[in-house]
Design a protein around this motif. Structure first.
Motif, PDB file in Angstrom:
ATOM      1  N   THR A  23       2.884  -1.114  -3.666  1.00 58.38           N
ATOM      2  CA  THR A  23       1.746  -1.761  -2.954  1.00 58.38           C
ATOM      3  C   THR A  23       1.339  -0.885  -1.520  1.00 58.38           C
ATOM      4  N   GLN A  24       2.203  -0.460  -0.923  1.00 57.10           N
ATOM      5  CA  GLN A  24       1.746   0.477   0.233  1.00 57.10           C
ATOM      6  C   GLN A  24       1.198   1.716   0.156  1.00 57.10           C
ATOM      7  N   HIS A  25       1.548   2.196  -1.077  1.00 54.84           N
ATOM      8  CA  HIS A  25       0.984   3.485  -1.488  1.00 54.84           C
ATOM      9  C   HIS A  25      -0.393   3.311  -1.968  1.00 54.84           C
ATOM     10  N   ALA A  26      -0.538   2.167  -2.897  1.00 59.06           N
ATOM     11  CA  ALA A  26      -1.930   1.717  -3.337  1.00 59.06           C
ATOM     12  C   ALA A  26      -2.801   1.142  -2.146  1.00 59.06           C
ATOM     13  N   HIS A  27      -2.249   0.601  -1.099  1.00 63.14           N
ATOM     14  CA  HIS A  27      -3.115   0.319  -0.042  1.00 63.14           C
ATOM     15  C   HIS A  27      -3.499   1.743   0.680  1.00 63.14           C
ATOM     16  N   GLN A  28      -2.740   2.568   0.643  1.00 62.31           N
ATOM     17  CA  GLN A  28      -3.182   3.803   1.373  1.00 62.31           C
ATOM     18  C   GLN A  28      -4.280   4.568   0.602  1.00 62.31           C
ATOM     19  N   THR A 123      -7.184   3.517 -11.449  1.00 63.29           N
ATOM     20  CA  THR A 123      -7.230   4.607 -12.438  1.00 63.29           C
ATOM     21  C   THR A 123      -6.043   4.890 -12.985  1.00 63.29           C
ATOM     22  N   GLU A 124      -5.998   5.459 -14.076  1.00 57.88           N
ATOM     23  CA  GLU A 124      -4.751   5.644 -14.930  1.00 57.88           C
ATOM     24  C   GLU A 124      -3.861   6.766 -13.949  1.00 57.88           C
ATOM     25  N   ALA A 125      -4.659   7.822 -13.230  1.00 53.84           N
ATOM     26  CA  ALA A 125      -3.828   8.819 -12.392  1.00 53.84           C
ATOM     27  C   ALA A 125      -3.267   8.011 -10.997  1.00 53.84           C
ATOM     28  N   GLN A 126      -4.052   7.113 -10.671  1.00 54.24           N
ATOM     29  CA  GLN A 126      -3.504   6.533  -9.331  1.00 54.24           C
ATOM     30  C   GLN A 126      -2.385   5.541  -9.857  1.00 54.24           C
ATOM     31  N   ASP A 127      -2.210   4.897 -10.925  1.00 56.11           N
ATOM     32  CA  ASP A 127      -1.043   4.274 -11.232  1.00 56.11           C
ATOM     33  C   ASP A 127      -0.010   4.804 -11.376  1.00 56.11           C
ATOM     34  N   ILE A 128      -0.004   6.023 -11.894  1.00 54.96           N
ATOM     35  CA  ILE A 128       0.904   6.888 -12.214  1.00 54.96           C
ATOM     36  C   ILE A 128       1.471   7.568 -10.770  1.00 54.96           C
ATOM     37  N   GLU A 129       0.508   7.853 -10.046  1.00 53.89           N
ATOM     38  CA  GLU A 129       1.022   8.428  -8.648  1.00 53.89           C
ATOM     39  C   GLU A 129       1.814   7.184  -7.934  1.00 53.89           C
ATOM     40  N   CYS A 130       1.282   6.031  -8.000  1.00 53.75           N
ATOM     41  CA  CYS A 130       1.891   4.789  -7.315  1.00 53.75           C
ATOM     42  C   CYS A 130       3.376   4.613  -7.919  1.00 53.75           C
ATOM     43  N   ALA A 131       3.708   4.647  -9.447  1.00 56.73           N
ATOM     44  CA  ALA A 131       4.766   4.512  -9.802  1.00 56.73           C
ATOM     45  C   ALA A 131       5.663   5.797  -9.503  1.00 56.73           C
TER      46      ALA A 131
END
Length: 142
Positions: A23-28, A123-131
C-alpha cells in the motif's frame, strides 16, 4: 515411510508487513490497490483494500495469490504458457481461483514456497511492481 509432513509458511506478522509495503508503494505510484497474502496452501493470512481501489481488487488479488501459490510461478507467466493453447486456457479460466493476470508472485526462499502475494487494482505492471517490492522489502528484513 513417514505419515507426517512438516511445512513452513509465512507468518501473519510478515503478511501484514507485506500488505503495508504494497500500500505504501502503491501510494507512491499514485494508485489504489487491493493486496492478499496467502500460505502455500492458499489460506489467506492478510488482506487490505486501499480506499478508492476497484471493488473487485481484493477478489482478483486473491485469485492472483492463489494461482502463484498453486503453481509456484508468477500468475503473469501463464499468459505466455497458454498463448498457443486456447483449450487449456479456456479450461483453466473456468477454475474458481485461477487467473493469468499479472500481480500474483510466489514467495520463495532457498527454493521453498512460503506463501504468495497478489496485488490488483492498478495496471498489470504496477501490480507486479508493488508485489515484487513487498517481497523484496520483507526478505531483506529477514
Amino acid at each position: 515411510m513417514t505419515s507426517i509432513i512438516q511445512t513452513q509458511e509465512l507468518s501473519y506478522e510478515a503478511a501484514i508487513k507485506m500488505c503495508v509495503a504494497v500500500t505504501q508503494h502503491a501510494h507512491q505510484l499514485g494508485v489504489s490497490v487491493g493486496v492478499v497474502v496467502v500460505t502455500p496452501a492458499g489460506v489467506e493470512l492478510a488482506s487490505v483494500r486501499m480506499n478508492n481501489a476497484p471493488l473487485h481488487a481484493l477478489s482478483i488479488a486473491r485469485k492472483k495469490a492463489y494461482t502463484a501459490a498453486s503453481f509456484k510461478i508468477p500468475s503473469f507467466n501463464w499468459q505466455e504458457r497458454l498463448k498457443h493453447k486456447p483449450d487449456t486456457m479456456s479450461a483453466l479460466l473456468r477454475e474458481e481461483n485461477f487467473t493469468y493476470l499479472g500481480g500474483g508472485i510466489p514467495i520463495i526462499v532457498e527454493g521453498k514456497l512460503f506463501g504468495s502475494i497478489g496485488v490488483s487494482g492498478a495496471t498489470e505492471a504496477q501490480d507486479i511492481e508493488c508485489a515484487e517490492h513487498a517481497i523484496t522489502e520483507q526478505l531483506n528484513s529477514l
